[in-house]
Write a protein that holds these residues in place. Structure first.
Motif, PDB file in Angstrom:
ATOM      1  N   ILE A 162      37.555  35.026  62.252  1.00 57.13           N
ATOM      2  CA  ILE A 162      38.218  35.492  61.035  1.00 57.13           C
ATOM      3  C   ILE A 162      38.925  34.347  60.326  1.00 57.13           C
ATOM      4  N   SER A 163      39.373  33.352  61.096  1.00 53.17           N
ATOM      5  CA  SER A 163      40.054  32.199  60.499  1.00 53.17           C
ATOM      6  C   SER A 163      39.103  31.324  59.691  1.00 53.17           C
ATOM      7  N   ASN A 164      37.790  31.489  59.915  1.00 51.55           N
ATOM      8  CA  ASN A 164      36.799  30.720  59.170  1.00 51.55           C
ATOM      9  C   ASN A 164      36.213  31.482  57.987  1.00 51.55           C
ATOM     10  N   VAL A 165      36.800  32.647  57.703  1.00 47.23           N
ATOM     11  CA  VAL A 165      36.342  33.450  56.566  1.00 47.23           C
ATOM     12  C   VAL A 165      37.200  33.126  55.348  1.00 47.23           C
ATOM     13  N   SER A 166      36.548  32.773  54.275  1.00 52.36           N
ATOM     14  CA  SER A 166      37.265  32.492  53.039  1.00 52.36           C
ATOM     15  C   SER A 166      37.660  33.776  52.326  1.00 52.36           C
ATOM     16  N   CYS A 167      36.710  34.713  52.217  1.00 50.68           N
ATOM     17  CA  CYS A 167      36.981  35.965  51.526  1.00 50.68           C
ATOM     18  C   CYS A 167      35.877  36.976  51.832  1.00 50.68           C
ATOM     19  N   ASP A 215      45.125  31.491  53.876  1.00 56.28           N
ATOM     20  CA  ASP A 215      45.001  30.057  54.151  1.00 56.28           C
ATOM     21  C   ASP A 215      44.033  29.360  53.200  1.00 56.28           C
ATOM     22  N   GLU A 216      43.255  30.148  52.469  1.00 54.87           N
ATOM     23  CA  GLU A 216      42.286  29.587  51.538  1.00 54.87           C
ATOM     24  C   GLU A 216      42.846  29.422  50.128  1.00 54.87           C
ATOM     25  N   ILE A 217      44.045  29.964  49.892  1.00 59.54           N
ATOM     26  CA  ILE A 217      44.602  29.928  48.541  1.00 59.54           C
ATOM     27  C   ILE A 217      45.222  28.557  48.260  1.00 59.54           C
ATOM     28  N   HIS A 218      44.726  27.923  47.223  1.00 58.17           N
ATOM     29  CA  HIS A 218      45.296  26.637  46.798  1.00 58.17           C
ATOM     30  C   HIS A 218      46.421  26.857  45.793  1.00 58.17           C
ATOM     31  N   SER A 219      46.183  27.748  44.845  1.00 59.03           N
ATOM     32  CA  SER A 219      47.204  28.025  43.830  1.00 59.03           C
ATOM     33  C   SER A 219      46.873  29.325  43.111  1.00 59.03           C
ATOM     34  N   ALA A 220      47.864  29.819  42.370  1.00 62.10           N
ATOM     35  CA  ALA A 220      47.672  31.009  41.532  1.00 62.10           C
ATOM     36  C   ALA A 220      48.376  30.759  40.210  1.00 62.10           C
ATOM     37  N   GLU A 221      47.724  31.050  39.119  1.00 66.91           N
ATOM     38  CA  GLU A 221      48.315  30.800  37.803  1.00 66.91           C
ATOM     39  C   GLU A 221      48.201  32.047  36.928  1.00 66.91           C
ATOM     40  N   TYR A 223      47.308  34.598  34.143  1.00 65.17           N
ATOM     41  CA  TYR A 223      46.023  34.869  33.504  1.00 65.17           C
ATOM     42  C   TYR A 223      46.268  35.971  32.482  1.00 65.17           C
ATOM     43  N   PHE A 224      45.369  36.121  31.537  1.00 61.89           N
ATOM     44  CA  PHE A 224      45.639  37.086  30.470  1.00 61.89           C
ATOM     45  C   PHE A 224      45.749  38.521  31.001  1.00 61.89           C
ATOM     46  N   ASN A 225      46.424  39.345  30.231  1.00 63.75           N
ATOM     47  CA  ASN A 225      46.652  40.749  30.573  1.00 63.75           C
ATOM     48  C   ASN A 225      47.507  40.898  31.838  1.00 63.75           C
ATOM     49  N   SER A 226      48.490  39.972  31.989  1.00 64.31           N
ATOM     50  CA  SER A 226      49.484  40.027  33.084  1.00 64.31           C
ATOM     51  C   SER A 226      48.859  39.935  34.467  1.00 64.31           C
ATOM     52  N   ARG A 227      47.706  39.267  34.551  1.00 62.93           N
ATOM     53  CA  ARG A 227      47.060  39.092  35.850  1.00 62.93           C
ATOM     54  C   ARG A 227      47.263  37.663  36.350  1.00 62.93           C
ATOM     55  N   LEU A 228      46.712  37.368  37.527  1.00 57.36           N
ATOM     56  CA  LEU A 228      46.788  36.030  38.101  1.00 57.36           C
ATOM     57  C   LEU A 228      45.388  35.526  38.406  1.00 57.36           C
ATOM     58  N   LYS A 229      45.178  34.249  38.176  1.00 52.79           N
ATOM     59  CA  LYS A 229      43.911  33.600  38.504  1.00 52.79           C
ATOM     60  C   LYS A 229      44.140  32.709  39.719  1.00 52.79           C
ATOM     61  N   ILE A 230      43.289  32.858  40.736  1.00 55.71           N
ATOM     62  CA  ILE A 230      43.470  32.141  41.994  1.00 55.71           C
ATOM     63  C   ILE A 230      42.457  31.006  42.101  1.00 55.71           C
ATOM     64  N   THR A 231      42.935  29.886  42.600  1.00 57.81           N
ATOM     65  CA  THR A 231      42.073  28.769  42.960  1.00 57.81           C
ATOM     66  C   THR A 231      42.106  28.619  44.471  1.00 57.81           C
ATOM     67  N   LEU A 232      40.913  28.550  45.075  1.00 55.58           N
ATOM     68  CA  LEU A 232      40.834  28.437  46.530  1.00 55.58           C
ATOM     69  C   LEU A 232      40.724  26.973  46.961  1.00 55.58           C
ATOM     70  N   LEU A 239      32.947  33.272  42.083  1.00 55.18           N
ATOM     71  CA  LEU A 239      33.549  34.556  42.441  1.00 55.18           C
ATOM     72  C   LEU A 239      34.663  34.933  41.463  1.00 55.18           C
ATOM     73  N   ASP A 240      34.899  36.220  41.335  1.00 58.72           N
ATOM     74  CA  ASP A 240      35.931  36.748  40.438  1.00 58.72           C
ATOM     75  C   ASP A 240      37.271  36.713  41.155  1.00 58.72           C
ATOM     76  N   LEU A 241      37.983  35.606  41.065  1.00 56.77           N
ATOM     77  CA  LEU A 241      39.228  35.401  41.823  1.00 56.77           C
ATOM     78  C   LEU A 241      40.440  35.749  40.969  1.00 56.77           C
ATOM     79  N   VAL A 242      40.491  36.970  40.501  1.00 58.86           N
ATOM     80  CA  VAL A 242      41.571  37.431  39.634  1.00 58.86           C
ATOM     81  C   VAL A 242      42.306  38.592  40.315  1.00 58.86           C
TER      82      VAL A 242
END
Length: 259
Positions: A162-167, A215-221, A223-232, A239-242
């Protein structure tokens, strides 16, 4: 009741003790007075070594202290019927395992009603014993989460920690496991089922179609419509990382380690 009710008396006045025993006998219940305790010191010693009883009749004031000195020391879990001259301790008494509070001089109706409460609670406890035990065990036993998945890769079975699973993500009726290497594999679980199988401290379902490894999340910023965009950490740009708007607050708390 066919069962013999085993009773402990905590009372330092012999006349009061005898009077109470007579009242209990008058109720007609099958009972046994297993111990007559007359002091705090005697009570602490007895309860530490003798758990084989059903019910306690307890006075508040004893010669060497109060019954609360006993209760705070002995950790008694059996039900208690307080029988005392003082009405000022009722609230304090009910912080313990009290099922009734009788003022002296007790009357036969007082004792009968108190014993009815005991049997009522006893019957209720027996009826839902297994349910309560299951809940108790659930509260003390840590949940067991999946540590690995078995996937098929080029006609071979391959374990993936499970530790080797990104998503995980769902698409066109299938659920995919994505390794940190970028390889994707179909797994026989829905995202709803995966939420139950995987430690929620490690994975979060950011939207209807995706769960990601913390552990795969690098950052979150923003995003429009009060959402967040994730960078792994690894490149999964296709992939739709919102994070859905209704999950943003929970997602931020999850990142902080707040339940």
């Amino acid at each position: 009741m066919d069962k013999t009710l085993k009773i402990v008396l905590v009372e330092d006045e012999p006349i009061s003790s005898l009077y109470l025993q007579n009242l209990i006998s008058e109720t007609g219940i099958k009972h046994e007075i297993v111990e007559e305790i007359t002091s705090v010191a005697m009570a602490v010693s007895f309860f530490a070594k003798n758990p084989d009883f059903d019910l306690i009749f307890m006075d508040i004031h004893l010669g060497d202290g109060t019954c609360f000195d006993i209760l705070d020391t002995a950790g008694i879990e059996k039900p208690i019927i307080f029988c005392t001259t003082f009405d000022t301790y009722a609230v304090q008494a009910f912080k313990y395992n009290s099922i009734d509070y009788i003022l002296k001089p007790a009357k036969i109706n007082d004792v009968e009603n108190a014993l009815k409460k005991y049997w009522s609670i006893k019957k209720s406890d027996e009826d839902d014993y297994l349910v309560r035990m299951d809940k108790m065990m659930d509260s003390f036993t840590p949940p067991r989460y999946k540590k690995r998945f078995l996937i098929r890769h080029e006609n071979r079975l391959k374990p993936v920690l499970i530790s080797n699973v990104s998503c995980f993500y769902s698409e066109e009726g299938n659920t995919y496991l994505v390794e940190r290497s970028g390889h994707s594999h179909i797994v026989d679980f829905t995202l709803e089922r995966l939420e139950e199988l995987i430690d929620p401290n490690d994975f979060f379902r950011i939207n209807r179609k995706m769960m990601i490894n913390i552990d795969e999340i690098h950052s979150a910023e923003d995003y429009f419509n009060s959402r967040l965009k994730i960078t792994l950490q690894t490149n999964q740009s296709e992939l739709d990382l919102v994070v859905s708007r209704n999950r943003v607050r929970h997602f931020k708390n999850w990142l902080k380690g707040v339940s």
